[in-house]
Design a protein around this motif. Structure first.
Motif, PDB file in Angstrom:
ATOM      1  N   ALA A 142      68.753  84.123  43.824  1.00  0.00           N
ATOM      2  CA  ALA A 142      70.070  84.664  44.157  1.00  0.00           C
ATOM      3  C   ALA A 142      69.872  85.777  45.171  1.00  0.00           C
ATOM      4  O   ALA A 142      68.845  86.457  45.172  1.00  0.00           O
ATOM      5  N   CYS A 143      70.854  85.938  46.025  1.00  0.00           N
ATOM      6  CA  CYS A 143      70.763  86.982  47.045  1.00  0.00           C
ATOM      7  C   CYS A 143      71.255  88.313  46.453  1.00  0.00           C
ATOM      8  O   CYS A 143      72.250  88.328  45.724  1.00  0.00           O
ATOM      9  N   PRO A 144      70.632  89.433  46.829  1.00  0.00           N
ATOM     10  CA  PRO A 144      69.441  89.541  47.662  1.00  0.00           C
ATOM     11  C   PRO A 144      68.170  89.173  46.896  1.00  0.00           C
ATOM     12  O   PRO A 144      68.110  89.325  45.679  1.00  0.00           O
ATOM     13  N   LEU A 145      67.167  88.694  47.618  1.00  0.00           N
ATOM     14  CA  LEU A 145      65.892  88.416  46.977  1.00  0.00           C
ATOM     15  C   LEU A 145      65.244  89.723  46.554  1.00  0.00           C
ATOM     16  O   LEU A 145      65.522  90.792  47.120  1.00  0.00           O
ATOM     17  N   SER A 146      64.391  89.639  45.556  1.00  0.00           N
ATOM     18  CA  SER A 146      63.754  90.829  45.009  1.00  0.00           C
ATOM     19  C   SER A 146      62.242  90.675  45.061  1.00  0.00           C
ATOM     20  O   SER A 146      61.712  89.629  44.708  1.00  0.00           O
ATOM     21  N   ILE A 147      61.561  91.741  45.454  1.00  0.00           N
ATOM     22  CA  ILE A 147      60.104  91.676  45.480  1.00  0.00           C
ATOM     23  C   ILE A 147      59.539  91.648  44.065  1.00  0.00           C
ATOM     24  O   ILE A 147      58.379  91.297  43.878  1.00  0.00           O
ATOM     25  N   GLY A 148      60.348  91.970  43.081  1.00  0.00           N
ATOM     26  CA  GLY A 148      59.883  91.966  41.698  1.00  0.00           C
ATOM     27  C   GLY A 148      60.038  90.628  41.010  1.00  0.00           C
ATOM     28  O   GLY A 148      59.679  90.483  39.839  1.00  0.00           O
ATOM     29  N   THR A 149      60.555  89.648  41.715  1.00  0.00           N
ATOM     30  CA  THR A 149      60.808  88.333  41.151  1.00  0.00           C
ATOM     31  C   THR A 149      59.801  87.325  41.688  1.00  0.00           C
ATOM     32  O   THR A 149      59.433  87.367  42.850  1.00  0.00           O
ATOM     33  N   THR A 150      59.376  86.425  40.823  1.00  0.00           N
ATOM     34  CA  THR A 150      58.479  85.348  41.246  1.00  0.00           C
ATOM     35  C   THR A 150      59.313  84.151  41.691  1.00  0.00           C
ATOM     36  O   THR A 150      60.148  83.664  40.923  1.00  0.00           O
ATOM     37  N   TYR A 151      59.081  83.695  42.903  1.00  0.00           N
ATOM     38  CA  TYR A 151      59.811  82.547  43.434  1.00  0.00           C
ATOM     39  C   TYR A 151      58.850  81.360  43.548  1.00  0.00           C
ATOM     40  O   TYR A 151      57.690  81.509  43.910  1.00  0.00           O
ATOM     41  N   ASP A 152      59.389  80.172  43.273  1.00  0.00           N
ATOM     42  CA  ASP A 152      58.527  78.988  43.219  1.00  0.00           C
ATOM     43  C   ASP A 152      58.129  78.461  44.584  1.00  0.00           C
ATOM     44  O   ASP A 152      57.042  77.908  44.749  1.00  0.00           O
ATOM     45  N   TYR A 153      59.032  78.569  45.559  1.00  0.00           N
ATOM     46  CA  TYR A 153      58.805  77.880  46.828  1.00  0.00           C
ATOM     47  C   TYR A 153      58.709  78.871  47.984  1.00  0.00           C
ATOM     48  O   TYR A 153      59.631  79.655  48.202  1.00  0.00           O
ATOM     49  N   TRP A 154      57.594  78.776  48.681  1.00  0.00           N
ATOM     50  CA  TRP A 154      57.318  79.640  49.830  1.00  0.00           C
ATOM     51  C   TRP A 154      56.880  78.787  51.007  1.00  0.00           C
ATOM     52  O   TRP A 154      56.168  77.787  50.825  1.00  0.00           O
ATOM     53  N   GLY A 155      57.267  79.215  52.182  1.00  0.00           N
ATOM     54  CA  GLY A 155      56.701  78.612  53.369  1.00  0.00           C
ATOM     55  C   GLY A 155      55.308  79.161  53.621  1.00  0.00           C
ATOM     56  O   GLY A 155      54.825  80.055  52.911  1.00  0.00           O
ATOM     57  N   GLN A 156      54.688  78.649  54.664  1.00  0.00           N
ATOM     58  CA  GLN A 156      53.317  79.045  54.977  1.00  0.00           C
ATOM     59  C   GLN A 156      53.252  80.376  55.706  1.00  0.00           C
ATOM     60  O   GLN A 156      52.179  80.973  55.822  1.00  0.00           O
ATOM     61  N   GLY A 157      54.386  80.844  56.185  1.00  0.00           N
ATOM     62  CA  GLY A 157      54.439  82.109  56.913  1.00  0.00           C
ATOM     63  C   GLY A 157      54.331  81.901  58.409  1.00  0.00           C
ATOM     64  O   GLY A 157      53.643  80.987  58.881  1.00  0.00           O
ATOM     65  N   THR A 158      55.030  82.729  59.148  1.00  0.00           N
ATOM     66  CA  THR A 158      54.945  82.698  60.605  1.00  0.00           C
ATOM     67  C   THR A 158      54.810  84.126  61.113  1.00  0.00           C
ATOM     68  O   THR A 158      55.525  85.023  60.666  1.00  0.00           O
ATOM     69  N   GLN A 159      53.875  84.338  62.004  1.00  0.00           N
ATOM     70  CA  GLN A 159      53.578  85.678  62.497  1.00  0.00           C
ATOM     71  C   GLN A 159      54.560  86.077  63.588  1.00  0.00           C
ATOM     72  O   GLN A 159      54.769  85.339  64.558  1.00  0.00           O
ATOM     73  N   VAL A 160      55.123  87.253  63.428  1.00  0.00           N
ATOM     74  CA  VAL A 160      55.964  87.860  64.463  1.00  0.00           C
ATOM     75  C   VAL A 160      55.271  89.143  64.909  1.00  0.00           C
ATOM     76  O   VAL A 160      54.991  90.012  64.083  1.00  0.00           O
ATOM     77  N   THR A 161      54.984  89.230  66.192  1.00  0.00           N
ATOM     78  CA  THR A 161      54.338  90.413  66.742  1.00  0.00           C
ATOM     79  C   THR A 161      55.197  90.964  67.875  1.00  0.00           C
ATOM     80  O   THR A 161      55.505  90.241  68.825  1.00  0.00           O
ATOM     81  N   VAL A 162      55.585  92.223  67.729  1.00  0.00           N
ATOM     82  CA  VAL A 162      56.432  92.870  68.728  1.00  0.00           C
ATOM     83  C   VAL A 162      55.611  93.966  69.386  1.00  0.00           C
ATOM     84  O   VAL A 162      55.161  94.899  68.713  1.00  0.00           O
ATOM     85  N   SER A 163      55.416  93.835  70.675  1.00  0.00           N
ATOM     86  CA  SER A 163      54.629  94.827  71.399  1.00  0.00           C
ATOM     87  C   SER A 163      55.556  95.908  71.949  1.00  0.00           C
ATOM     88  O   SER A 163      56.641  95.626  72.445  1.00  0.00           O
ATOM     89  N   SER A 164      55.090  97.145  71.839  1.00  0.00           N
ATOM     90  CA  SER A 164      55.924  98.270  72.289  1.00  0.00           C
ATOM     91  C   SER A 164      55.563  98.695  73.698  1.00  0.00           C
ATOM     92  O   SER A 164      54.605  98.224  74.277  1.00  0.00           O
TER      93      SER A 164
END
Length: 125
Positions: free
Chosen positions: A103-125
């Motif tokens: 349910a929204c908002p997601l919580s860092i204290g909750t275990t979720y079953d489905y995750w993607g593999q992750g995608t890197q975002v890099t912002v150069s200053s």
């Protein structure tokens, strides 16, 4: 088998834009709360944004409000995160997340079953 596949990350200059995609299979995205976490090196995981299944209401953490927009394309079974006016502090690995009880908002204290593999975002200053 449920899969979430992210794409769209990359290297961008500060002030630029990226659009992340989360393509779902094995579930119908329109019936799930789906959100994005991010994690930067040495920092705590952060719930960035989320979209609800029923009324498509959206949630954003304060640091991205007015800059990021989450949306869902039911025909493509895909959730997007449009990121504008990117800042160096947005640099992180971004993960698409859901499960049947999410349910929204997601919580860092909750275990979720489905995750993607992750995608890197890099912002150069």
């Amino acid at each position: 088998q449920v899969q979430l596949v992210e794409s769209g990350g990359g290297l961008v200059q500060a002030g630029g834009s990226l659009r992340l995609s989360c393509a779902a299979s094995g579930l119908l995205a329109e019936y799930y709360a789906i959100g994005w976490f991010r994690q930067a090196p040495g920092k705590e995981r952060e719930a960035v944004s989320c979209i609800s299944p029923s009324d498509s209401s959206t949630y954003y953490t304060d640091s991205v409000k007015g800059r990021f927009t989450i949306s869902r394309d039911n025909a493509k079974n895909t959730v997007y995160l449009q990121m504008n006016s990117l800042k160096a502090e947005d640099t992180a690995v971004y993960y698409c997340v859901t499960d049947r009880w999410a349910a929204c908002p997601l919580s860092i204290g909750t275990t979720y079953d489905y995750w993607g593999q992750g995608t890197q975002v890099t912002v150069s200053s």
